[in-house]
Design a protein around this motif. Structure first.
Motif, PDB file in Angstrom:
ATOM      1  N   ILE A 234       0.848  -1.195   0.000  1.00 50.13           N
ATOM      2  CA  ILE A 234       0.000   0.000   0.000  1.00 50.13           C
ATOM      3  C   ILE A 234       0.878   1.237   0.000  1.00 50.13           C
ATOM      4  O   ILE A 234       1.824   1.343   0.789  1.00 50.13           O
ATOM      5  N   VAL A 235       0.549   2.178  -0.877  1.00 46.42           N
ATOM      6  CA  VAL A 235       1.275   3.444  -0.989  1.00 46.42           C
ATOM      7  C   VAL A 235       0.344   4.581  -0.598  1.00 46.42           C
ATOM      8  O   VAL A 235      -0.728   4.734  -1.181  1.00 46.42           O
ATOM      9  N   VAL A 236       0.747   5.357   0.403  1.00 48.41           N
ATOM     10  CA  VAL A 236       0.049   6.605   0.717  1.00 48.41           C
ATOM     11  C   VAL A 236       0.890   7.721   0.104  1.00 48.41           C
ATOM     12  O   VAL A 236       1.960   8.050   0.613  1.00 48.41           O
ATOM     13  N   PRO A 237       0.442   8.282  -1.021  1.00 48.02           N
ATOM     14  CA  PRO A 237       1.257   9.278  -1.706  1.00 48.02           C
ATOM     15  C   PRO A 237       1.227  10.618  -0.998  1.00 48.02           C
ATOM     16  O   PRO A 237       0.461  10.820  -0.045  1.00 48.02           O
ATOM     17  N   GLY A 238       2.031  11.537  -1.482  1.00 49.31           N
ATOM     18  CA  GLY A 238       1.996  12.885  -0.923  1.00 49.31           C
ATOM     19  C   GLY A 238       0.737  13.622  -1.317  1.00 49.31           C
ATOM     20  O   GLY A 238       0.212  14.447  -0.570  1.00 49.31           O
ATOM     21  N   HIS A 239       0.231  13.306  -2.512  1.00 49.37           N
ATOM     22  CA  HIS A 239      -0.987  13.912  -3.033  1.00 49.37           C
ATOM     23  C   HIS A 239      -1.776  12.849  -3.775  1.00 49.37           C
ATOM     24  O   HIS A 239      -1.202  12.078  -4.555  1.00 49.37           O
ATOM     25  N   GLY A 240      -3.088  12.806  -3.552  1.00 50.47           N
ATOM     26  CA  GLY A 240      -3.933  11.840  -4.233  1.00 50.47           C
ATOM     27  C   GLY A 240      -4.334  10.687  -3.330  1.00 50.47           C
ATOM     28  O   GLY A 240      -3.900  10.571  -2.192  1.00 50.47           O
ATOM     29  N   ARG A 241      -5.166   9.819  -3.883  1.00 55.20           N
ATOM     30  CA  ARG A 241      -5.748   8.731  -3.101  1.00 55.20           C
ATOM     31  C   ARG A 241      -4.718   7.690  -2.666  1.00 55.20           C
ATOM     32  O   ARG A 241      -3.676   7.525  -3.308  1.00 55.20           O
ATOM     33  N   VAL A 242      -5.050   6.979  -1.614  1.00 53.10           N
ATOM     34  CA  VAL A 242      -4.247   5.836  -1.185  1.00 53.10           C
ATOM     35  C   VAL A 242      -4.264   4.825  -2.330  1.00 53.10           C
ATOM     36  O   VAL A 242      -5.301   4.549  -2.930  1.00 53.10           O
ATOM     37  N   THR A 243      -3.104   4.242  -2.631  1.00 51.73           N
ATOM     38  CA  THR A 243      -3.004   3.531  -3.896  1.00 51.73           C
ATOM     39  C   THR A 243      -2.020   2.375  -3.827  1.00 51.73           C
ATOM     40  O   THR A 243      -1.632   1.912  -2.753  1.00 51.73           O
ATOM     41  N   THR A 244      -1.614   1.920  -5.015  1.00 53.30           N
ATOM     42  CA  THR A 244      -0.667   0.816  -5.165  1.00 53.30           C
ATOM     43  C   THR A 244       0.622   1.320  -5.796  1.00 53.30           C
ATOM     44  O   THR A 244       0.676   2.402  -6.378  1.00 53.30           O
ATOM     45  N   LEU A 245       1.656   0.490  -5.728  1.00 54.11           N
ATOM     46  CA  LEU A 245       2.911   0.845  -6.374  1.00 54.11           C
ATOM     47  C   LEU A 245       2.715   0.990  -7.879  1.00 54.11           C
ATOM     48  O   LEU A 245       3.294   1.890  -8.503  1.00 54.11           O
ATOM     49  N   ALA A 246       1.884   0.140  -8.466  1.00 51.94           N
ATOM     50  CA  ALA A 246       1.660   0.205  -9.912  1.00 51.94           C
ATOM     51  C   ALA A 246       1.085   1.555 -10.323  1.00 51.94           C
ATOM     52  O   ALA A 246       1.499   2.135 -11.339  1.00 51.94           O
ATOM     53  N   GLN A 247       0.141   2.078  -9.547  1.00 55.93           N
ATOM     54  CA  GLN A 247      -0.438   3.378  -9.877  1.00 55.93           C
ATOM     55  C   GLN A 247       0.579   4.497  -9.646  1.00 55.93           C
ATOM     56  O   GLN A 247       0.635   5.468 -10.410  1.00 55.93           O
ATOM     57  N   ALA A 248       1.376   4.367  -8.604  1.00 57.87           N
ATOM     58  CA  ALA A 248       2.426   5.352  -8.353  1.00 57.87           C
ATOM     59  C   ALA A 248       3.411   5.384  -9.515  1.00 57.87           C
ATOM     60  O   ALA A 248       3.868   6.456  -9.937  1.00 57.87           O
ATOM     61  N   GLN A 249       3.746   4.209 -10.039  1.00 56.77           N
ATOM     62  CA  GLN A 249       4.645   4.151 -11.196  1.00 56.77           C
ATOM     63  C   GLN A 249       4.010   4.834 -12.403  1.00 56.77           C
ATOM     64  O   GLN A 249       4.664   5.594 -13.125  1.00 56.77           O
ATOM     65  N   LYS A 250       2.731   4.600 -12.620  1.00 57.42           N
ATOM     66  CA  LYS A 250       2.037   5.172 -13.776  1.00 57.42           C
ATOM     67  C   LYS A 250       1.968   6.689 -13.703  1.00 57.42           C
ATOM     68  O   LYS A 250       2.208   7.383 -14.701  1.00 57.42           O
ATOM     69  N   ASP A 251       1.645   7.219 -12.513  1.00 57.68           N
ATOM     70  CA  ASP A 251       1.379   8.654 -12.388  1.00 57.68           C
ATOM     71  C   ASP A 251       2.612   9.492 -12.076  1.00 57.68           C
ATOM     72  O   ASP A 251       2.635  10.688 -12.363  1.00 57.68           O
ATOM     73  N   THR A 252       3.630   8.877 -11.470  1.00 56.35           N
ATOM     74  CA  THR A 252       4.832   9.634 -11.096  1.00 56.35           C
ATOM     75  C   THR A 252       6.104   9.055 -11.718  1.00 56.35           C
ATOM     76  O   THR A 252       6.817   9.737 -12.448  1.00 56.35           O
ATOM     77  N   GLY A 253       6.401   7.803 -11.434  1.00 59.62           N
ATOM     78  CA  GLY A 253       7.663   7.225 -11.894  1.00 59.62           C
ATOM     79  C   GLY A 253       7.827   7.251 -13.402  1.00 59.62           C
ATOM     80  O   GLY A 253       8.875   7.656 -13.924  1.00 59.62           O
ATOM     81  N   ASP A 254       6.792   6.821 -14.116  1.00 59.03           N
ATOM     82  CA  ASP A 254       6.874   6.796 -15.581  1.00 59.03           C
ATOM     83  C   ASP A 254       7.008   8.206 -16.155  1.00 59.03           C
ATOM     84  O   ASP A 254       7.719   8.423 -17.139  1.00 59.03           O
ATOM     85  N   LEU A 255       6.305   9.155 -15.552  1.00 61.06           N
ATOM     86  CA  LEU A 255       6.369  10.536 -16.034  1.00 61.06           C
ATOM     87  C   LEU A 255       7.770  11.116 -15.847  1.00 61.06           C
ATOM     88  O   LEU A 255       8.316  11.764 -16.756  1.00 61.06           O
ATOM     89  N   LEU A 256       8.366  10.901 -14.696  1.00 65.18           N
ATOM     90  CA  LEU A 256       9.717  11.398 -14.450  1.00 65.18           C
ATOM     91  C   LEU A 256      10.713  10.808 -15.455  1.00 65.18           C
ATOM     92  O   LEU A 256      11.542  11.519 -16.031  1.00 65.18           O
ATOM     93  N   LYS A 257      10.617   9.507 -15.668  1.00 61.72           N
ATOM     94  CA  LYS A 257      11.535   8.851 -16.594  1.00 61.72           C
ATOM     95  C   LYS A 257      11.328   9.352 -18.024  1.00 61.72           C
ATOM     96  O   LYS A 257      12.289   9.582 -18.761  1.00 61.72           O
ATOM     97  N   ALA A 258      10.051   9.530 -18.415  1.00 58.79           N
ATOM     98  CA  ALA A 258       9.756   9.991 -19.769  1.00 58.79           C
ATOM     99  C   ALA A 258      10.252  11.415 -19.985  1.00 58.79           C
ATOM    100  O   ALA A 258      10.818  11.738 -21.045  1.00 58.79           O
ATOM    101  N   LEU A 259      10.060  12.274 -18.996  1.00 58.61           N
ATOM    102  CA  LEU A 259      10.542  13.647 -19.109  1.00 58.61           C
ATOM    103  C   LEU A 259      12.050  13.685 -19.271  1.00 58.61           C
ATOM    104  O   LEU A 259      12.587  14.391 -20.129  1.00 58.61           O
TER     105      LEU A 259
END
Length: 309
Positions: A234-259
């Motif tokens: 379980i991931v409690v992010p800094g902003h947004g709903r309580v989520t999973t690592l997969a969603q964290a990767q989609k919304d943050t990790g992948d974006l950082l890498k792509a940028l």
């Protein structure tokens, strides 16, 4: 916990932690036994939301409570403390500031006055000292009378290691730091016994991440790698709903890498800033709130950062 049960938990949290920007009501909802989260507004700072547009954590132990981030003001911190009392009679023994953004630490004064030990990574110190007055100035016209009593109160204990292992009442707590990202002091609070991590601003979901002059995408990627290594349930992010690592990767990790991949290639190939920003593929991130406004700015800052690397 089975994957089916986890999906059910996250669906329930998505409903119960929904937030109205019209009036703040701080309620800590259970994540796992003795672990709670308040999910803040995903809009900007307003008088109504007390500038509490971020998530805050609570861990209850037999010998006291751990609060993860203290809010943006003295009065906001008071409301946080009242919300904690509705969950547990245990005193707040520790406060961990996960970074140098205002809603992570500007409520420290309230908790310090009540005897809490306040911790942050030492790499947050210079940022807090430099930007603390800026936070007060910026929040004054927003919070108005709700900023009364707020002062710059630094942590009482600076953590120096990349991984700091702590124990409160038999509950293992690990503070994970990899040179920050969103701010230089960004750290995550990992609870191995509960398989929950509070990421602070290392992770944004549902809304686009924010970059500031103090942000560094290079170290942010390293911080995200540390999250992947933890592999929490379980991931409690800094902003947004309580989520999973997969969603964290989609919304943050992948974006950082792509940028970084896109802007790094643009810099290497001599592509000008404007063209590089316009050619970045935003399609995978269109589901994120504020993407149309913020993504061009993120791309711009990433390009300029990589020019200096």
């Amino acid at each position: 916990m089975s994957r089916t049960s986890l999906r059910g938990l996250l669906a329930t949290l998505a409903i119960t932690l929904s937030f109205s920007a019209q009036a703040v009501e701080i309620v800590f909802q259970p994540v796992t036994p003795n672990v709670y989260a308040y999910v803040g507004d995903t809009e900007g700072r307003t008088y109504e939301n007390e500038a509490l547009n971020a998530n805050i954590g609570l861990v209850v132990t037999p010998t006291g409570a751990l609060l993860i981030d203290s809010g943006a003001s003295f009065q906001g911190a008071r409301q946080i403390a009242e919300a904690v009392r509705k969950v547990t009679p245990q005193p707040i023994k520790w406060v961990i500031n996960t970074g140098g953004q205002d809603h992570r630490w500007m409520g420290n004064g309230y908790f310090k006055a009540r005897g809490a030990e306040i911790m942050a990574h030492v790499n947050a110190e210079a940022d807090m000292k430099a930007r603390g007055p800026e936070h007060l100035k910026a929040n004054a016209p927003v919070l108005k009378d709700k900023l009364d009593g707020t002062e710059i109160v630094l942590p009482t204990r600076w953590l120096k290691d990349a991984d700091t292992k702590l124990d409160l009442g038999g509950v293992a707590v690990q503070v994970v730091h990899r040179q920050g990202g969103h701010t230089p002091g960004d750290s995550m609070v990992w609870l191995p016994q509960s398989d929950v991590v509070f990421t602070g601003d290392v992770v944004y979901v549902d809304r686009i991440l924010g970059l500031h002059p103090v942000s560094k995408t290079k170290t942010w990627v390293e911080s995200f790698k540390a999250l992947e290594a933890i592999n929490p349930k379980i991931v409690v992010p800094g902003h947004g709903r309580v989520t999973t690592l997969a969603q964290a990767q989609k919304d943050t990790g992948d974006l950082l890498k792509a940028l970084r991949a896109h802007m790094g290639k643009a810099v290497e190939d001599g592509v000008d800033l404007s063209t590089a920003v316009k050619s970045f593929d935003a399609a995978p991130y269109k589901h994120l709130k504020h993407v149309d406004v913020w993504l061009p700015q993120l791309a711009n800052r990433t390009y300029l950062e990589m020019e200096q690397e």
